[in-house]
Design a protein around this motif. Structure first.
Motif, mmCIF file in Angstrom:
data_model
loop_
_atom_site.group_PDB
_atom_site.id
_atom_site.type_symbol
_atom_site.label_atom_id
_atom_site.label_comp_id
_atom_site.label_asym_id
_atom_site.label_seq_id
_atom_site.Cartn_x
_atom_site.Cartn_y
_atom_site.Cartn_z
ATOM 1 N N THR A 158 -34.031 -0.140 4.224
ATOM 2 C CA THR A 158 -34.280 -1.377 4.950
ATOM 3 C C THR A 158 -35.756 -1.435 5.358
ATOM 4 N N PHE A 159 -36.202 -2.623 5.749
ATOM 5 C CA PHE A 159 -37.513 -2.768 6.378
ATOM 6 C C PHE A 159 -37.417 -3.879 7.419
ATOM 7 N N ILE A 160 -38.355 -3.888 8.334
ATOM 8 C CA ILE A 160 -38.344 -4.860 9.424
ATOM 9 C C ILE A 160 -39.289 -6.010 9.092
ATOM 10 N N GLU A 161 -38.765 -7.220 9.130
ATOM 11 C CA GLU A 161 -39.544 -8.430 8.857
ATOM 12 C C GLU A 161 -39.360 -9.387 10.031
ATOM 13 N N HIS A 162 -40.424 -9.614 10.788
ATOM 14 C CA HIS A 162 -40.338 -10.482 11.972
ATOM 15 C C HIS A 162 -39.198 -10.053 12.895
ATOM 16 N N SER A 163 -39.153 -8.749 13.173
ATOM 17 C CA SER A 163 -38.182 -8.146 14.102
ATOM 18 C C SER A 163 -36.746 -8.122 13.579
ATOM 19 N N LYS A 164 -36.527 -8.516 12.337
ATOM 20 C CA LYS A 164 -35.188 -8.492 11.758
ATOM 21 C C LYS A 164 -35.125 -7.472 10.616
ATOM 22 N N SER A 165 -34.001 -6.772 10.534
ATOM 23 C CA SER A 165 -33.821 -5.779 9.482
ATOM 24 C C SER A 165 -33.440 -6.461 8.173
ATOM 25 N N ASP A 167 -32.388 -5.693 4.078
ATOM 26 C CA ASP A 167 -31.990 -4.701 3.087
ATOM 27 C C ASP A 167 -32.937 -4.774 1.895
ATOM 28 N N ARG A 217 -41.106 -0.311 -0.433
ATOM 29 C CA ARG A 217 -40.199 0.450 0.438
ATOM 30 C C ARG A 217 -39.571 1.611 -0.338
#
Length: 220
Positions: A158-165, A167, A217
């Motif tokens: 996963t990665f964080i994009e604008h505070s959202k996880s 997949d 990622r």
């Protein structure tokens, strides 16, 4: 500490999108870095690098010194490639662009990604002795990542994009090229290795590079 970076390539003058990204990155972190991605020697120009410094200074931005330049990092990229190779995740690809296009055209159904049809995996299927013989014969080749094998090795990402996880989908681009003779490391590999080296914690980029986060990622 939040560490951000602005990493332009000196292949032309900066535009408004560059300025917005640089200002956003500088304001978002406690430590702001400038990295010059000058690995493409055929397109990079010294005058454009000078213009980058002048434009960022005009914008009132201040960055930590010294500036990291990709052309000083070839040993690090080679070490990363050697590490992937030791895990059995790289293979030499001898296909030309024309040969790849012809094979895709004859395929009944070719997987597609953000950059078009995936590489069909022709050279992934070559036996080791054939690969070694072709390399010994002096054939030119690129190094591709066996993305499926790498994804199976690491599992869910996963990665964080604008505070959202989010997949990660490592298969999005197929078996990407990580190096070739004229460019010793692709954008995907170089940015991952350099971000790790500089301890960057927050990346800022345009929507045009959002999809690239998936393969980066995986490389991380």
């Amino acid at each position: 500490m939040i560490v951000t970076r602005f990493a332009p390539s000196p292949t032309g003058l900066l535009h408004l999108g560059h300025a917005f990204a640089a200002i956003t990155a500088a304001r978002a972190g406690e430590r702001f870095l400038l990295r010059i991605e000058d690995i493409d020697a055929g397109r990079c120009r010294a005058e454009f690098e000078t213009a980058i410094y002048e434009d960022l200074d005009w914008l009132g931005l201040d960055w930590k010194k010294p500036v990291l330049r990709q052309t000083s990092r070839f040993d690090a990229y080679r070490a990363a490639l050697d590490g992937l190779d030791s895990l059995g995740l790289l293979y030499p690809c001898f296909c030309t662009r024309k040969e790849i296009a012809e094979e895709i055209a004859h395929a009944i159904e070719a997987p597609h990604g953000p950059e078009g049809p995936h590489y069909p995996g022709t050279c992934r299927k070559l036996p080791d002795d054939v690969r070694k013989a072709r390399i010994a014969a002096g054939e030119q080749y690129a190094l591709r990542l066996d993305v499926r094998a790498a994804a199976e090795r690491v599992g869910r990402l996963t990665f964080i994009e604008h505070s959202k996880s989010v997949d990660a989908d490592p298969l999005l681009f197929g078996d990407v090229v990580l190096a070739r003779k004229d460019i010793p490391a692709s954008y995907h590999l170089a940015v991952v290795v350099d971000d790790a080296f500089q301890a960057v914690t927050l990346g800022t980029r345009g929507e045009d590079l959002f999809a690239a986060t998936h393969i980066q990622r995986l490389l991380q």
